[in-house]
Design an enzyme around this catalytic site. Structure first.
Site, PDB file in Angstrom:
ATOM      1  N   GLY A  68       6.854   1.807   8.526  1.00 16.79           N
ATOM      2  CA  GLY A  68       6.138   0.785   7.791  1.00 16.79           C
ATOM      3  C   GLY A  68       5.609   1.370   6.495  1.00 16.79           C
ATOM      4  O   GLY A  68       5.418   2.587   6.381  1.00 16.79           O
ATOM      5  N   GLN A  73       0.123   1.916  -0.690  1.00 12.34           N
ATOM      6  CA  GLN A  73       0.591   3.287  -0.486  1.00 12.34           C
ATOM      7  C   GLN A  73       1.503   3.778  -1.600  1.00 12.34           C
ATOM      8  O   GLN A  73       1.789   4.977  -1.678  1.00 12.34           O
ATOM      9  CB  GLN A  73       1.300   3.410   0.859  1.00 12.34           C
ATOM     10  CG  GLN A  73       0.370   3.256   2.057  1.00 12.34           C
ATOM     11  CD  GLN A  73       1.101   3.453   3.347  1.00 12.34           C
ATOM     12  OE1 GLN A  73       1.686   2.523   3.890  1.00 12.34           O
ATOM     13  NE2 GLN A  73       1.087   4.680   3.852  1.00 12.34           N
ATOM     14  N   CYS A 126       0.419   8.707   9.508  1.00 17.08           N
ATOM     15  CA  CYS A 126       0.434   7.837   8.330  1.00 17.08           C
ATOM     16  C   CYS A 126       1.051   8.604   7.172  1.00 17.08           C
ATOM     17  O   CYS A 126       0.722   9.778   6.951  1.00 17.08           O
ATOM     18  CB  CYS A 126      -0.987   7.400   7.987  1.00 17.08           C
ATOM     19  SG  CYS A 126      -1.094   6.339   6.518  1.00 17.08           S
ATOM     20  N   LEU A 127       1.915   7.948   6.430  1.00 16.05           N
ATOM     21  CA  LEU A 127       2.551   8.588   5.285  1.00 16.05           C
ATOM     22  C   LEU A 127       1.550   8.977   4.210  1.00 16.05           C
ATOM     23  O   LEU A 127       1.826   9.867   3.403  1.00 16.05           O
ATOM     24  CB  LEU A 127       3.619   7.659   4.698  1.00 16.05           C
ATOM     25  CG  LEU A 127       4.772   7.296   5.633  1.00 16.05           C
ATOM     26  CD1 LEU A 127       5.730   6.329   4.949  1.00 16.05           C
ATOM     27  CD2 LEU A 127       5.502   8.542   6.107  1.00 16.05           C
ATOM     28  N   HIS A 168      -1.360  -1.461  11.887  1.00 17.18           N
ATOM     29  CA  HIS A 168      -1.500  -0.320  10.978  1.00 17.18           C
ATOM     30  C   HIS A 168      -1.227  -0.742   9.534  1.00 17.18           C
ATOM     31  O   HIS A 168      -2.022  -0.424   8.628  1.00 17.18           O
ATOM     32  CB  HIS A 168      -0.516   0.772  11.412  1.00 17.18           C
ATOM     33  CG  HIS A 168      -0.579   2.028  10.607  1.00 17.18           C
ATOM     34  ND1 HIS A 168      -0.977   3.241  11.134  1.00 17.18           N
ATOM     35  CD2 HIS A 168      -0.276   2.285   9.306  1.00 17.18           C
ATOM     36  CE1 HIS A 168      -0.926   4.169  10.201  1.00 17.18           C
ATOM     37  NE2 HIS A 168      -0.489   3.608   9.076  1.00 17.18           N
ATOM     38  N   GLU A 169      -0.131  -1.469   9.309  1.00 17.74           N
ATOM     39  CA  GLU A 169       0.228  -1.833   7.941  1.00 17.74           C
ATOM     40  C   GLU A 169      -0.694  -2.910   7.373  1.00 17.74           C
ATOM     41  O   GLU A 169      -1.063  -2.852   6.196  1.00 17.74           O
ATOM     42  CB  GLU A 169       1.689  -2.281   7.877  1.00 17.74           C
ATOM     43  CG  GLU A 169       2.686  -1.217   8.295  1.00 17.74           C
ATOM     44  CD  GLU A 169       2.522   0.101   7.558  1.00 17.74           C
ATOM     45  OE1 GLU A 169       2.102   0.097   6.369  1.00 17.74           O
ATOM     46  OE2 GLU A 169       2.798   1.152   8.163  1.00 17.74           O
ATOM     47  N   HIS A 172      -3.886  -1.413   6.133  1.00 13.74           N
ATOM     48  CA  HIS A 172      -3.775  -0.824   4.794  1.00 13.74           C
ATOM     49  C   HIS A 172      -4.144  -1.837   3.716  1.00 13.74           C
ATOM     50  O   HIS A 172      -4.757  -1.492   2.695  1.00 13.74           O
ATOM     51  CB  HIS A 172      -2.341  -0.344   4.540  1.00 13.74           C
ATOM     52  CG  HIS A 172      -2.081   1.076   4.935  1.00 13.74           C
ATOM     53  ND1 HIS A 172      -2.776   2.141   4.404  1.00 13.74           N
ATOM     54  CD2 HIS A 172      -1.173   1.610   5.788  1.00 13.74           C
ATOM     55  CE1 HIS A 172      -2.320   3.269   4.920  1.00 13.74           C
ATOM     56  NE2 HIS A 172      -1.351   2.979   5.774  1.00 13.74           N
TER      57      HIS A 172
END
Length: 215
Positions: A68, A73, A126-127, A168-169, A172
């Site tokens: 995702g 991000q 997480c990226l 999660h997304e 963000h």
């Protein structure tokens, strides 16, 4: 006085990001864009620019790799995220985590609500927080309301790992990182995860590191 880069019109910001080929740079924790929340998408990008931006998010997510990616991000405070999970995992992990393949999806203006009272806790990464993972207690099922990239309404229930990705997304887009919801005693480097906590569930980690899991 010059306009700060993060106050540029969103279309101009996206055009600048897309000026070079390949994956977009991923913003790391500590950048305010990850904490400010996002604007609802209301046509700030025309259809052609939106399609290019969505494709860039897809390419960046795949290259990272991740399952995702949210617009903040890559430095864009717009309420858009993409998800996709081929779920190439052993059966024991698939069963324990409810991890099943998810096709590529674009989430525009998403929000979610928990369905039922069942919770599930697993390690997440997480990226934007590279090198670390921690256990997060989340709803096991959620109802997602959103639009797709073509403006069509989405109203769907997700369960298991796909529900975790959606939460999660979408978080963000509200300026929330997974660490805000994590059991911080579980925080582990990727190396520690590989060496110690690769089990399908975090029960051994909970016992050894001293953090609770939902009943």
């Amino acid at each position: 006085m010059a306009t700060p880069p993060d106050h540029k019109p969103l279309a101009e910001l996206v055009e600048e990001l897309l000026a070079t080929d390949g994956p977009l740079p991923i913003v790391a924790a500590g950048d305010p864009v990850l904490r400010r929340g996002t604007e609802r998408f209301e046509g700030q990008l025309d259809s052609a620019l939106l399609a290019r931006f969505v494709e860039a998010l897809r390419v960046t997510m795949h290259a990272a790799p991740g399952v995702g990616l949210a617009a903040p991000q890559v430095g864009v405070p717009l309420r858009i995220a993409v998800i996709e999970d081929p779920a190439p995992v052993p059966d024991e992990i698939r069963l324990a985590r409810g991890r099943v393949p998810q096709p590529f999806r674009v989430l525009v203006n998403p929000s979610y609500d928990g369905v039922g009272t069942v919770r599930a806790a697993f390690f997440e990464g997480c990226l934007s927080v590279p090198g670390w993972q921690a256990v997060v207690d989340r709803f096991d099922r959620v109802r997602l309301t959103a639009e797709d990239e073509h403006g069509r309404s989405v109203d769907e229930v997700f369960s298991g790992w796909p529900a975790r990705i959606v939460q999660h997304e979408t978080d963000h887009l509200d300026g929330t990182l997974y660490l805000d919801r994590a059991e911080l005693r579980s925080l582990s480097s990727n190396q520690a995860m590989a060496e110690r906590w690769a089990q399908p569930t975090p029960r051994e980690a909970a016992a050894a590191l001293g953090f609770p899991l939902p009943d």
